[in-house]
Design a protein around this motif. Structure first.
Motif, PDB file in Angstrom:
ATOM      1  N   LYS A  59       0.831  -1.207   0.000  1.00 64.53           N
ATOM      2  CA  LYS A  59       0.000   0.000   0.000  1.00 64.53           C
ATOM      3  C   LYS A  59       0.867   1.260   0.000  1.00 64.53           C
ATOM      4  O   LYS A  59       0.571   2.221  -0.703  1.00 64.53           O
ATOM      5  CB  LYS A  59      -0.904  -0.027   1.248  1.00 64.53           C
ATOM      6  N   LYS A  71      -7.366  -2.118   1.069  1.00 64.06           N
ATOM      7  CA  LYS A  71      -6.904  -3.390   1.654  1.00 64.06           C
ATOM      8  C   LYS A  71      -7.977  -4.047   2.516  1.00 64.06           C
ATOM      9  O   LYS A  71      -7.663  -4.960   3.296  1.00 64.06           O
ATOM     10  CB  LYS A  71      -5.647  -3.156   2.508  1.00 64.06           C
ATOM     11  N   GLN A  78      -7.984  -7.762   2.562  1.00 59.73           N
ATOM     12  CA  GLN A  78      -6.716  -8.461   2.783  1.00 59.73           C
ATOM     13  C   GLN A  78      -6.884  -9.618   3.777  1.00 59.73           C
ATOM     14  O   GLN A  78      -6.450 -10.732   3.535  1.00 59.73           O
ATOM     15  CB  GLN A  78      -5.683  -7.467   3.318  1.00 59.73           C
TER      16      GLN A  78
END
Lengths: 217, 217, 217, 217, 217, 217, 217, 217
Positions: free
Chosen positions: G133, G146, G149
């Motif tokens: 990121k 994210k 994630q």
């Protein structure tokens, strides 16, 4: 109500001591809230700049010490009389700091005292947030602005927002104290709170002396 | 001298309380040293097993509580009278623990008290070693044997070395106390020590209640 | 769906115990979710204030204990019957705390139990966020409001937002539990979860007793 | 007595499994002590090297696994029978490790079990020293030699001092276990110990799986 | 040689100041070693008790301050003259502490100075052991006895072992200083050492003022 | 005013050194502010990329070192003259880093210097926030944008926002320095600040050499 | 450009392996980026769920392993061929994790490899932020989302946002890799990066084996 | 045997390089052990003082660098030839330090290498003690004297005990290496050890460059 508290009376501003009349006024009261502003957390290095006092009617006095580099006995004699007056309860938030500062600079033995931080710890057992801001938010629904908490309280002309902040700290402490007092009563911990708060002068002496962890193993 | 102290009088051993005569004897004294042995550091879980008492003449009493799983009011009434007798100073080392245990199991409000650990911290500022063993070594030149400190004080027959250890803790505390007292006097800290030690009952209440860091920010 | 869950049925509010009828109702169910509110995390100091119960139909009961300073046997007999009923699974989030509190105050041996926190740890291995709020966000797409989590659950009149919060904790736990249960099934960890959850009563006893790290080296 | 224990019978040494006769012998006993030696603390990396078994008569068997790089089902079938025999209590010190290793390499579900480490924690509350060496010193007055504790248990010819060490660990555990058992009885904690020890298989599964702090908040 | 150093000349003992003659003696020297003993590490709380001085001939002076609770200007005027004499290098071990104490109690601006601790750190880069005891062991092969380091330097009659310890600290510092000086020379770090040591008066002021980590980010 | 400061004059951009004229200009001034940008915090690894200079009239020069992988003597001779000019005070924020970098790459012995970080620590004792951003916010009411602080200062074409950031750091430092200087004067700490700041060259040498905690016990 | 990258080609989705044609396609390329999604960080417990691959033309393949509880040799033979093809550079971000997972589940010896995390650490020395990121934000001005994630990559139907996230991780890695490669070239650290990245297979083996801190003292 | 090893051949002592003959001698050997002594752990500050070399016949060479403040290319050409000779394995204990130092001062790319510390970590998994002293005690039953480990290796005349220590470090490393090598073989970890040890040159480069935790997340 909170709105009212915050805006109510304009604080009166004095240099070095309370006027006699104002002292007389406070001495008729059962309690006042007290706060101090300094240049930092080490009394011998960071001098006292301001003492704030408020009674239950919202009469706020700000006593200024602009050049007070050293402790002195003939300083703030009226403030000292109030702080030592047995008939008037002095309510602080985290008294451990203020009582030490007032002893260091005014040689005042503040008594009797109450500390809303210790009261809160004893009765708001459901949280570990006991700052004045936390108490204000939960107990009287006022969101305090702490921007000026760490500011230069020794500068020549204090800003309006500093004065507002200084006054609010003692104003809001009045209703906060009452709530904490009632909660202690409800939970049967009034006596315990008194017992613990009575230790504070000893803790202050030990702090000023430089000892740490005096009660620890 | 140390040799004499350690070996002097044989300790007397009692179940559950002091005999009336022994209480009467102690009540004529200005001070006794007191220690307790338990099954651990958590009063509600680790019961009281032994109370040791000694006066300045070396008269040692060991009061045994073998099956004392619960606190009880009609237990050790004579011990309690002694602990609460205003004319007899009760000297502990780390009173914070013993005073809490004695409150929990005997409901005794021990008073007046002295704590050699707090005294030592206030006056032996040149070190951070304030265990009884450290004080004994430096102040009366006696090397204490602490092997039995963490042993099973609830077992049926206490060993000779346990009894010896238990008696010595209070015997040696007599001359140690006197040294600490004199040092506080020499350094003008007697009043400060009293002020701090007077906080201990509040600290014990807070400990038993489950609070930690009550004075901290 | 989440919207529906949060707003659905108004919770019923009872003092000290469930009515017989309500108990009868719940006893016909295969599972209920259960939560408790207290004055803090130390059972012997911070008393039980509220027990929340919900079934799969969204029938929520709030049982209030306003002045329950001490544990008591003749308290909440119907609640206890439900908690001990072998036919009804009691689902908690972090059962370790609630089961200990219910044992301490109601002397209830809660059984059988499920814990969504342990379930989540065993199956949501891709994260270390296992609070109820985290589970709610990910598994049922509901953002929980935890403002009242640490509030004064012993005060006279609980606020609407407190009641709403209390009811939601058990309401939302129903669909969360089902998701966790299905994930455990998918990952072949149902048996492991049961094995681990069966340890909780022992862990609670050890917690109440004061031991820490009982399984550690 | 300790002297006798340490020197008594010569341990018998076997490759891969107990002989049938020896198994039969142990199966008539109410309890055996068990210990394992490995190449380290990570079962999948550090293989099992030795299983030690002792009964109350001091009959010690050492079962050797020299090349056991992988877990295997048809390995130590007699050892497994003993470990799973419901009539024989298997006593370990820190069972959490050994039970996991025995599950990993022999696929044995050891039961019933006792753990002197957990027993000691529950009853020797006056100390935080609960190693086998500590228990041996205090409870049976034997000073154990732990030099070989961290040694190469996979080497071709085990040294005499390794064999002596391995045998002593299980021999001395017999009288240590009895003391811990009696102390638990005296302190009314037998049931609590059983409850906690019954959690160990779940804890072992969680350990082998790679989870940590499964019970924590 | 070490033996000689330790036993050589009997130290001379003075109350409050050096005699004029002794001052005159030291003022003819290029360097003296200096050490102080106090009641602890907090100057405003733990008073100065002893100043030790030694020259390269082993002439040791011990100057005693038994009741020096407050800093004072007319105290130790001769000591102060020596400490401020530009022709005489004052060598300390960990000058940061001693220089601050001497400023606090004697208002002395000690100059010029050398510090063997800083010298050692700059040149004995192969170790992190830089106590006086470590330097003594490695550089002059003398094992120092530090038993009295933390002892009561304010007591009425200092013991023989205290006097011996106090004298040795400055006696042994002479040859240690010479070694450190030569090592700095050999490693081309003499100038660096001077530059760093010249910072010490500022560091002392900052210490006395109460700041910490003044150079840090 | 802040607005004016931030936008005022366009910075001039030079490769490798100041032009002679610009040097002459700065040499007539009593003070300039100086900052450096590098590829990181380890001088021998992370090379110098930019030196920023500003005087009280807002004349900003940015000197670029794009390929300066090694220190070099014939590099930035004019910059070096300015940095070493005794008549011009060089003001940094956290001089400890910049002075070390300038010594490493230009072999410049920067003098005389002032550090607003040390000044702030000595006089803004009411806070522990002493970053340039903190000072800017409180003392001149400008909210600095630090986005580019950690960016790639060695890249071919510096972005406009990088140039803006680089120039602002030295522009804003002018009024910040003046405030800190006045506060030190007001609090009688000007001399103390000078004493502490004079230590910085030694601290830089020690940093470049690889020592840490040189003043610590 | 970033916009284009994120939205460009729709990823192709395969069960268990790449089709032959797709493999052939990738084998003509000089480099692909690769990422994996698993059920957590412990390979033996948290199974492989997804392998993402992208080439410089933005051709993305997602290979799904839904029920892959165990490693297996005849699994993903085409993926393995690609991972082991010497002509195609496999670019990862934090290769240490992915390469270990691919060895554990596919028994693939991935080679040759590049790791943008190690590259970034070697060349973006001005920051300690080296997540994908962070690189994306600074180097290609794309703010990555994210959220997914840490999500359940083993669930039946992967959500659109999961697929989007999975594809973007490899898509964006293409331009990020090129920037890092160029920066290493500019700073003469290409060779150093290769040397360090070549250590990764050994580090993976050590990780899978259970060792930690293998290079430390 | 250990006795023999320690006392055997007298080490030969050379200034700055090995004589040609000695180099020729070592070049016929399959392996030598190598150690270095420096002035500390920071190569650029703490210079190389001694290189020790030993072959399997116990032929020890000590090469001295007394004034080697800077790295230099025409220094120790013969040593460098040996260190880079592909036919001779160079065995170190904690090669990470020595290989970096030899690169820094001799610009030598030492190869091939073996490190007994890494070997020990990979195969003595039953312990976390991997110092040379630990290996010596366990594997060859020799108790090493490490007194001189942290001593002044740059001083004019090295003491006999320093020379003895320096020689023993390489002498004892011969049999220790053989044991570690055999253990790796026995445990099938020879290849893993080689793979890990081959990373050391990269780790050394990264260390010299100033990076830390290059492999970490």
């Amino acid at each position: 109500m909170a709105e009212m508290l915050v805006k109510s009376l304009k604080p009166d501003f004095y240099e070095l001591d309370l006027p006699d009349e104002r002292l007389k006024h406070y001495l008729t009261k059962p309690l006042v809230t007290v706060d101090t502003e300094t240049r930092g957390l080490i009394p011998r290095r960071d001098r006292l700049c301001l003492i704030q006092i408020c009674d239950e009617d919202g009469v706020v006095s700000l006593v200024r010490y602009k050049h007070q580099f050293q402790a002195s006995d003939n300083l703030g004699a009226n403030v000292k009389k109030l702080l030592e007056a047995q008939s008037v309860l002095k309510v602080f938030h985290f008294a451990r700091f203020d009582v030490a500062v007032l002893k260091y600079y005014l040689n005042a033995v503040v008594s009797p005292i109450f500390c809303t931080k210790i009261g809160s710890k004893l009765v708001r057992t459901y949280t570990d947030r006991h700052s004045l801001k936390d108490l204000s938010r939960e107990l009287i629904k006022v969101e305090m602005d702490k921007t000026d908490q760490s500011s230069d309280w020794a500068k020549d002309g204090l800003s309006d927002s500093q004065l507002e902040y200084a006054a609010n700290d003692v104003r809001l402490l009045i209703p906060i104290y009452k709530q904490i007092r009632d909660l202690l009563e409800r939970e049967n911990r009034t006596e315990l709170a008194q017992k613990v708060i009575q230790c504070l002068p000893a803790v202050c002496d030990v702090d000023l002396g430089g000892w740490t962890n005096i009660f620890e193993h």
